[in-house]
Design a protein around this motif. Structure first.
Motif, PDB file in Angstrom:
ATOM      1  N   PRO A  83       3.168  -0.175  -5.259  1.00  0.00           N
ATOM      2  CA  PRO A  83       1.835   0.138  -5.280  1.00  0.00           C
ATOM      3  C   PRO A  83       0.668   0.576  -4.532  1.00  0.00           C
ATOM      4  N   GLN A  85      -2.987   2.218  -2.123  1.00  0.00           N
ATOM      5  CA  GLN A  85      -4.540   2.234  -3.247  1.00  0.00           C
ATOM      6  C   GLN A  85      -5.182   3.324  -2.660  1.00  0.00           C
ATOM      7  N   HIS A 147       0.717   3.572 -13.314  1.00  0.00           N
ATOM      8  CA  HIS A 147       0.107   2.166 -14.025  1.00  0.00           C
ATOM      9  C   HIS A 147      -1.597   2.115 -12.907  1.00  0.00           C
ATOM     10  N   ASP A 149      -4.411   0.483 -11.667  1.00  0.00           N
ATOM     11  CA  ASP A 149      -5.197  -1.394 -11.382  1.00  0.00           C
ATOM     12  C   ASP A 149      -6.835  -1.387 -11.194  1.00  0.00           C
ATOM     13  N   THR A 154      -5.329   0.870  -7.046  1.00  0.00           N
ATOM     14  CA  THR A 154      -3.931   0.950  -6.884  1.00  0.00           C
ATOM     15  C   THR A 154      -3.099   1.873  -8.046  1.00  0.00           C
ATOM     16  N   CYS A 156       0.893   2.718  -9.573  1.00  0.00           N
ATOM     17  CA  CYS A 156       2.405   2.302  -9.685  1.00  0.00           C
ATOM     18  C   CYS A 156       2.995   3.083 -10.280  1.00  0.00           C
TER      19      CYS A 156
END
Length: 327
Positions: A83, A85, A147, A149, A154, A156
Motif C-alpha cells: 500500500p 498513501q 485497489h 482504500d 492508499t 495497492c
C-alpha cells in the motif's frame, strides 16, 4: 491513452466581446489553460485567475507521470501488494478513473500505459510489438488491478510494474478544481478550458443562452459540426491525428473506424474520460451508455474505407438539441 493535440480545435470558445468579460491564460499540462470571467473588478478577477492557475500547477506536480516525485510516478514504481498513501487529489482522480473504467466496461483505462509503450520505440516512433510483449503488457493493464482504500487514502496494485497515466482525465479534473476555486472567490460566471480538449461552463453571461462554443472537424477547422451554448456543464474531445493511433485497453491494439469523438457531461473530469472511451466503444455501446446516463451526450465521426474513397458518418447520441444548433 489518447494522443491529444490541442491544435485540433475539438472544442473552441466562440465568445464575442461581452461587457465585463476578462480573459486569462496559463501554460500547464502541455497545453494552454484559459479562464473567461465576467466580473466588474478586473484586478479581483486577475487575482482569482492567478490563484486558479497556481492550483493547476500544483495539480500537475501531483498528477503528472513526468514529474519525478509525483504521486503517479510513485505509483508506477510501486511493487505489487504494497500500500502507498497518496495525496487527496491523486486519490480522488484515481477514484473517478476507476469509476469510469467500470461504467465504460474497460474502454477508459488509466493503466493502458504498458500497452501504449509496446507500440512505440524509445524515440516515440511507431513499432509493431510481438504477441508475447502484448500478452505481458495486458497482465499489467486494467484499472481493476488498482485497489483504493478510502479511509487511509492508499492505493495497492495487484500487478507490477504498472504504467498509470492520467492524460485522458487529468485536464478535466484540473478544470473542475479551477471552477471550484473560482466559486470560493465568489466568481460564478466563467468559462474554463484545458486546451481545446476540455471545457467547463459555469453560470452564463446575463442575457445569453450560454457560453458559445464551436465543435470543429479536426481535419478541417472550417467545417463546424455544432455550435452549442453551454452553461453548467462540460464538453470534451478526443481524436486520431495523422500518423498517430489510439490503443484500445480492451484488445491491446490500435483502434480502427473512428476519427474523433466528443462528449458532454455535468463535470469536466467525466466528460474528459468519456471522450476517450467513446473512441473505443461501439456505437451500440455509446447509445446504451447515454441511455443509462441521461446527462451524457456523445458525437463520433466514423470512418469507412472502401476501394475508392473513404466515407465518414457522424453519429450523435443524447439531447444535443438542448444546448445548441447542429450542422
Amino acid at each position: 491513452m489518447t494522443e491529444r493535440r490541442e491544435e485540433t480545435c475539438f472544442v473552441q470558445s466562440n465568445c464575442q466581446p461581452i461587457p465585463g468579460m476578462k480573459r486569462f491564460s496559463h501554460e500547464a499540462m502541455a497545453t494552454t489553460f484559459e479562464i473567461l470571467v465576467v466580473h466588474e473588478d478586473e484586478r479581483y478577477a486577475r487575482q482569482a485567475a492567478a490563484a486558479a492557475f497556481d492550483e493547476v500547477d500544483r495539480l500537475e506536480s501531483e498528477l503528472s507521470r513526468f514529474r519525478e516525485n509525483s504521486d503517479i510516478t510513485r505509483i508506477n514504481n510501486l511493487p505489487a501488494h504494497q500500500p502507498l498513501q497518496v495525496g487527496l487529489d491523486a486519490f480522488e482522480c484515481l477514484k473517478l478513473s476507476v469509476r469510469m473504467y467500470a461504467e465504460t466496461h474497460g474502454a477508459f483505462d488509466v493503466t493502458v500505459g504498458s500497452l501504449v509503450k509496446c507500440w512505440r520505440n524509445g524515440d516515440g516512433t511507431p513499432r509493431s510489438p510481438s504477441l508475447e510483449e502484448l500478452n505481458l503488457a495486458r497482465l499489467r493493464t486494467g484499472s481493476n488491478l488498482l485497489h483504493l482504500d478510502e479511509r487511509e487514502h492508499t492505493i495497492c496494485l495487484s500487478a507490477s510494474p504498472m504504467q498509470v497515466d492520467l492524460g485522458g482525465i487529468g485536464k478535466g479534473y484540473a478544470v473542475d478544481r479551477v471552477a471550484e476555486l473560482l466559486r470560493e472567490w465568489n466568481i460564478d460566471m466563467a468559462l474554463v478550458s484545458g486546451g481545446y480538449s476540455s471545457v467547463l461552463a459555469m453560470d452564463a453571461p446575463a442575457g445569453t443562452n450560454g457560453w458559445p462554443l464551436t465543435l470543429s472537424d479536426p481535419a478541417d477547422h472550417k467545417c463546424i459540426l455544432a455550435r452549442p451554448h453551454l452553461r453548467a456543464r462540460s464538453l470534451s474531445g478526443s481524436g486520431v491525428q495523422k500518423g498517430g493511433h489510439i490503443i484500445s485497453p480492451r484488445t491491446g491494439r490500435p483502434i480502427e473506424g473512428k476519427r474523433a469523438a466528443w462528449s458532454s457531461a455535468p463535470d469536466a473530469g467525466t466528460a474528459d474520460a468519456l471522450s476517450t472511451a467513446f473512441m473505443i466503444m461501439s456505437p451500440d455501446e455509446i447509445e446504451r451508455y447515454c441511455s443509462l446516463h441521461p446527462d451524457a451526450m456523445a458525437m463520433v465521426i466514423l470512418q469507412e474505407h472502401d476501394k475508392e474513397t473513404p466515407k465518414e458518418t457522424i453519429l450523435r447520441f443524447g439531447s444535443w438539441e438542448e444546448i445548441g444548433p447542429l450542422k
